[in-house]
Motif scaffolding. Structure first.
Motif, PDB file in Angstrom:
ATOM      1  N   ILE A 156       0.843  -1.199   0.000  1.00 27.82           N
ATOM      2  CA  ILE A 156       0.000   0.000   0.000  1.00 27.82           C
ATOM      3  C   ILE A 156       0.878   1.248   0.000  1.00 27.82           C
ATOM      4  CG2 ILE A 156      -1.808   1.266   1.208  1.00 27.82           C
ATOM      5  CD1 ILE A 156      -2.527  -1.383   2.631  1.00 27.82           C
ATOM      6  N   PRO A 157       0.880   2.028  -1.076  1.00 29.29           N
ATOM      7  CA  PRO A 157       1.658   3.281  -1.065  1.00 29.29           C
ATOM      8  C   PRO A 157       0.980   4.328  -0.191  1.00 29.29           C
ATOM      9  CG  PRO A 157       0.464   3.061  -3.133  1.00 29.29           C
ATOM     10  CD  PRO A 157       0.237   1.788  -2.377  1.00 29.29           C
ATOM     11  N   ILE A 158       1.772   5.216   0.345  1.00 34.45           N
ATOM     12  CA  ILE A 158       1.268   6.231   1.265  1.00 34.45           C
ATOM     13  C   ILE A 158       0.235   7.147   0.594  1.00 34.45           C
ATOM     14  CG2 ILE A 158       2.997   8.022   0.834  1.00 34.45           C
ATOM     15  CD1 ILE A 158       3.273   8.341   3.867  1.00 34.45           C
ATOM     16  N   THR A 159       0.268   7.227  -0.744  1.00 37.08           N
ATOM     17  CA  THR A 159      -0.685   8.059  -1.476  1.00 37.08           C
ATOM     18  C   THR A 159      -2.116   7.558  -1.353  1.00 37.08           C
ATOM     19  OG1 THR A 159      -0.139   6.784  -3.461  1.00 37.08           O
ATOM     20  CG2 THR A 159       0.985   8.894  -3.168  1.00 37.08           C
ATOM     21  N   CYS A 160      -2.300   6.313  -0.917  1.00 42.33           N
ATOM     22  CA  CYS A 160      -3.655   5.788  -0.747  1.00 42.33           C
ATOM     23  C   CYS A 160      -4.366   6.405   0.462  1.00 42.33           C
ATOM     24  CB  CYS A 160      -3.634   4.270  -0.627  1.00 42.33           C
ATOM     25  SG  CYS A 160      -3.299   3.436  -2.190  1.00 42.33           S
ATOM     26  N   PHE A 161      -3.603   7.065   1.334  1.00 41.44           N
ATOM     27  CA  PHE A 161      -4.224   7.843   2.406  1.00 41.44           C
ATOM     28  C   PHE A 161      -4.590   9.211   1.830  1.00 41.44           C
ATOM     29  CE2 PHE A 161      -1.664   4.637   4.521  1.00 41.44           C
ATOM     30  CZ  PHE A 161      -2.544   4.160   5.487  1.00 41.44           C
ATOM     31  N   ALA A 162      -5.518   9.168   0.898  1.00 40.07           N
ATOM     32  CA  ALA A 162      -5.754  10.291  -0.002  1.00 40.07           C
ATOM     33  C   ALA A 162      -6.388  11.499   0.667  1.00 40.07           C
ATOM     34  CB  ALA A 162      -6.635   9.828  -1.161  1.00 40.07           C
ATOM     35  N   PHE A 163      -6.992  11.312   1.818  1.00 45.28           N
ATOM     36  CA  PHE A 163      -7.674  12.420   2.480  1.00 45.28           C
ATOM     37  C   PHE A 163      -6.838  13.033   3.598  1.00 45.28           C
ATOM     38  CE2 PHE A 163     -10.970   9.750   0.614  1.00 45.28           C
ATOM     39  CZ  PHE A 163     -11.745  10.689  -0.053  1.00 45.28           C
ATOM     40  N   ASP A 164      -5.583  12.630   3.690  1.00 45.80           N
ATOM     41  CA  ASP A 164      -4.662  13.176   4.687  1.00 45.80           C
ATOM     42  C   ASP A 164      -3.369  13.594   4.011  1.00 45.80           C
ATOM     43  OD1 ASP A 164      -5.665  12.637   7.653  1.00 45.80           O
ATOM     44  OD2 ASP A 164      -6.278  10.917   6.434  1.00 45.80           O
ATOM     45  N   GLU A 165      -2.711  14.574   4.579  1.00 45.71           N
ATOM     46  CA  GLU A 165      -1.393  14.984   4.099  1.00 45.71           C
ATOM     47  C   GLU A 165      -0.348  14.222   4.900  1.00 45.71           C
ATOM     48  OE1 GLU A 165      -1.013  19.196   4.233  1.00 45.71           O
ATOM     49  OE2 GLU A 165      -2.697  19.565   2.863  1.00 45.71           O
ATOM     50  N   LEU A 166      -0.068  13.032   4.437  1.00 44.65           N
ATOM     51  CA  LEU A 166       0.844  12.137   5.137  1.00 44.65           C
ATOM     52  C   LEU A 166       2.114  11.992   4.318  1.00 44.65           C
ATOM     53  CD1 LEU A 166       1.032  10.291   7.654  1.00 44.65           C
ATOM     54  CD2 LEU A 166       0.083   8.448   6.253  1.00 44.65           C
ATOM     55  N   ASN A 167       3.237  12.418   4.871  1.00 46.44           N
ATOM     56  CA  ASN A 167       4.506  12.408   4.148  1.00 46.44           C
ATOM     57  C   ASN A 167       5.398  11.233   4.503  1.00 46.44           C
ATOM     58  OD1 ASN A 167       3.979  14.908   2.795  1.00 46.44           O
ATOM     59  ND2 ASN A 167       4.428  15.961   4.733  1.00 46.44           N
ATOM     60  N   THR A 168       5.206  10.673   5.692  1.00 48.07           N
ATOM     61  CA  THR A 168       6.026   9.539   6.121  1.00 48.07           C
ATOM     62  C   THR A 168       5.250   8.724   7.133  1.00 48.07           C
ATOM     63  OG1 THR A 168       8.113   8.875   7.149  1.00 48.07           O
ATOM     64  CG2 THR A 168       7.117  10.921   7.930  1.00 48.07           C
ATOM     65  N   LEU A 169       5.579   7.435   7.186  1.00 44.20           N
ATOM     66  CA  LEU A 169       5.018   6.557   8.209  1.00 44.20           C
ATOM     67  C   LEU A 169       5.935   6.447   9.421  1.00 44.20           C
ATOM     68  CD1 LEU A 169       3.825   3.749   5.781  1.00 44.20           C
ATOM     69  CD2 LEU A 169       2.325   5.262   7.085  1.00 44.20           C
ATOM     70  N   ASP A 170       7.149   6.952   9.299  1.00 39.75           N
ATOM     71  CA  ASP A 170       8.125   6.847  10.383  1.00 39.75           C
ATOM     72  C   ASP A 170       7.578   7.450  11.674  1.00 39.75           C
ATOM     73  OD1 ASP A 170       9.886   5.639   8.715  1.00 39.75           O
ATOM     74  OD2 ASP A 170      11.283   7.318   8.550  1.00 39.75           O
ATOM     75  N   GLY A 171       7.562   6.640  12.737  1.00 33.44           N
ATOM     76  CA  GLY A 171       7.158   7.136  14.047  1.00 33.44           C
ATOM     77  C   GLY A 171       5.677   7.387  14.215  1.00 33.44           C
ATOM     78  N   LEU A 172       4.881   7.057  13.207  1.00 32.62           N
ATOM     79  CA  LEU A 172       3.451   7.345  13.263  1.00 32.62           C
ATOM     80  C   LEU A 172       2.758   6.477  14.307  1.00 32.62           C
ATOM     81  CD1 LEU A 172       0.972   8.797  11.922  1.00 32.62           C
ATOM     82  CD2 LEU A 172       0.781   6.759  10.464  1.00 32.62           C
ATOM     83  N   ARG A 173       1.934   7.102  15.119  1.00 27.08           N
ATOM     84  CA  ARG A 173       1.047   6.382  16.036  1.00 27.08           C
ATOM     85  C   ARG A 173      -0.373   6.441  15.493  1.00 27.08           C
ATOM     86  NH1 ARG A 173       3.220   5.276  21.116  1.00 27.08           N
ATOM     87  NH2 ARG A 173       5.281   6.208  21.479  1.00 27.08           N
ATOM     88  N   ALA A 174      -1.037   5.316  15.491  1.00 23.77           N
ATOM     89  CA  ALA A 174      -2.378   5.241  14.934  1.00 23.77           C
ATOM     90  C   ALA A 174      -3.164   4.181  15.695  1.00 23.77           C
ATOM     91  CB  ALA A 174      -2.303   4.912  13.440  1.00 23.77           C
TER      92      ALA A 174
END
Length: 215
Positions: A156-174
């Motif tokens: 899954i490329p990060i661009t699929c999070f199309a409704f958010d401005e997400l530049n990196t997954l590093d350190g992300l909490r979700a």
């Protein structure tokens, strides 16, 4: 309540999907999807997954063993939940979440929003940037009965999070949950990674997502 640390794998976009799957096998911890939340649906297929990331991609592999397989839906953002389907729901914040759904033949459905009744579809052109390979192939088929084992690798490329401005997954909490369903198979089933405390089957309940962290 489950918790999950998602490891980072050093890689780049030139890597082929098969090689990515091998790296995931070597670096991703095997997790089970085994919670039966609703007594009316006791059937529990054998379900496991591995997950990792590469800063701008999520790598996800499912391992499934079940008695009935069905793969009829071919439309992106169609009704994949009716088929033998694995799912990954993830909330990047407290307001909205994404539902990534993949049928056993690799048909994709991605929605976004705060709840079940108000989903926005991710544009099919964006959704189809996901690389996906199922051991069952990609051609539709009517339900089959037997003793089936199948695997699915998803990138899954990060661009699929199309409704958010997400530049990196590093350190992300979700927060997230992982599921298996097959609403119109002979033995409908609804199995989750993290428990869901509702009276009837409902995966669109972000209050029951578990904490995840990307390394």
């Amino acid at each position: 309540m489950q918790k999950l640390i998602i490891p980072k794998i050093a890689s780049d976009k030139t890597i082929q999907l098969e090689e990515a799957a091998n790296l995931l096998e070597e670096n991703g911890q095997l997790e089970k999807i085994e919670t039966i939340n609703w007594p009316d649906y006791p059937y529990k297929p054998d379900l496991k997954f591995r997950i990792a990331h590469t800063d701008d991609e999520i790598w996800l592999k499912f391992y499934v063993g079940e008695k009935y397989i069905r793969g009829l839906e071919t439309r992106t953002n169609g009704d994949v939940y009716k088929d033998s389907t694995v799912e990954f729901f993830i909330a990047l914040n407290d307001d909205n979440y994404y539902n990534f759904e993949f049928s056993c033949i690799g048909t994709i459905h991605i929605g976004y929003g705060p709840g079940r009744g108000n989903r926005l579809p991710v544009d099919p052109e964006t959704a189809e940037k996901i690389e996906i390979k199922s051991s069952l192939g990609n051609q539709p088929f009517e339900e089959k009965q037997g003793d089936f084992s199948w695997e699915m690798m998803v990138r899954i490329p990060i661009t699929c999070f199309a409704f958010d401005e997400l530049n990196t997954l590093d350190g992300l909490r979700a927060k997230a949950n992982f599921y298996k369903c097959g609403d119109e198979t002979t033995e409908p089933h609804f199995v989750s990674w993290n428990p869901i405390k509702t009276e009837t089957p409902d995966y669109h309940r972000p209050e029951f997502f578990a904490d995840i962290k990307f390394e």
